[in-house]
Enzyme design. Structure first.
Site, PDB file in Angstrom:
ATOM      1  N   SER A 120       0.819  -1.217   0.000  1.00  0.00           N
ATOM      2  CA  SER A 120       0.000   0.000   0.000  1.00  0.00           C
ATOM      3  C   SER A 120       0.858   1.276   0.000  1.00  0.00           C
ATOM      4  CB  SER A 120      -0.949  -0.043   1.202  1.00  0.00           C
ATOM      5  OG  SER A 120      -1.970   0.911   1.081  1.00  0.00           O
ATOM      6  N   ASP A 131      10.227   5.177 -10.087  1.00  0.00           N
ATOM      7  CA  ASP A 131       9.805   5.846 -11.320  1.00  0.00           C
ATOM      8  C   ASP A 131      10.572   7.141 -11.558  1.00  0.00           C
ATOM      9  OD1 ASP A 131       8.003   3.841 -11.758  1.00  0.00           O
ATOM     10  OD2 ASP A 131       6.204   5.050 -11.429  1.00  0.00           O
ATOM     11  N   LYS A 145      -0.718  -4.086  -3.216  1.00  0.00           N
ATOM     12  CA  LYS A 145      -2.007  -3.514  -2.792  1.00  0.00           C
ATOM     13  C   LYS A 145      -2.115  -2.117  -3.392  1.00  0.00           C
ATOM     14  CE  LYS A 145      -4.906  -2.428   1.229  1.00  0.00           C
ATOM     15  NZ  LYS A 145      -5.107  -0.988   0.985  1.00  0.00           N
TER      16      LYS A 145
END
Length: 213
Positions: A120, A131, A145
């Site tokens: 999460s 990224d 998640k």
């Protein structure tokens, strides 16, 4: 066979969720166990302490971190990421909510430790760092998640948790039921850890940072 009486005072307990220490070669180690509301302040204190101690590179340990507050992980991500998107979420009506940051002046070599229990909010932070290309992820595939859930109290004192949106990483990855693959996949050597108290994933992180400098 003996009865003891105690006077107990109910109080709110602020559980420590951030810890840090300086390792060799100026490598700062910072661990976040969960993203509570109080975690932001604890992170700021530990992060500043490492900087004051002359930190030249950092290991961010998100292993076994099940997630927590979106507001908290957004605030912490804002202390590390360059300007732009942190992550975004999309509901069933395709309404998009973006979480952005103004950009931090953090420019130290960075390694993030993750494992199958990183979930999460910890995946939001790890995915944003990966990224943005500002750090190397080391460990094993994260939990996966990638959904946003709200808690709705009911009249009888119970509550129901409902999924209200999917979230996507900085570059638009939906990692739900997939997880994030680390840049360097490395299982923890459990036997070495048990017998010698040596963390093989932490060792690898320190090796990467030493070579990067």
């Amino acid at each position: 066979g003996e009865y003891l009486d105690f006077d107990i005072t109910r109080a709110k307990i602020d559980t420590p969720s951030v810890s840090s220490e300086m390792l060799d070669d100026g490598i700062g180690y910072l661990r976040i166990t969960e993203f509570y509301e109080i975690t932001t302040g604890q992170f700021e204190e530990e992060f500043q302490a490492l900087n004051d101690a002359g930190m030249k590179a950092m290991i961010l340990d998100l292993r076994d971190n099940p997630g927590g507050s979106v507001a908290t992980v957004t605030a912490i991500a804002s202390r590390l990421l360059p300007k732009g998107l942190i992550f975004y979420q999309k509901d069933k009506y395709d309404k998009v909510t973006e979480y952005k940051c103004d950009g931090a002046d953090f420019d130290l070599p960075l390694v993030v430790l993750v494992n199958g229990y990183s979930a999460s909010a910890s995946e939001i932070l790890a995915g944003a760092i990966q990224d943005a290309g500002i750090g190397t992820l080391v460990g094993t595939q994260t939990y996966g998640k990638g959904i946003v859930q709200n808690l709705y109290p009911l009249g009888d004192g119970s509550a129901i948790k409902i999924t209200v949106a999917d979230y996507y990483t900085r570059n638009g990855r939906n990692i739900h039921k997939v997880g994030i693959e680390p840049d360097v996949v490395l299982e923890l050597d459990a036997e070495k850890y048990e017998k010698e108290n040596v963390d093989s994933q932490l060792e690898k992180a320190a090796e990467i940072l030493t070579q990067a400098r």
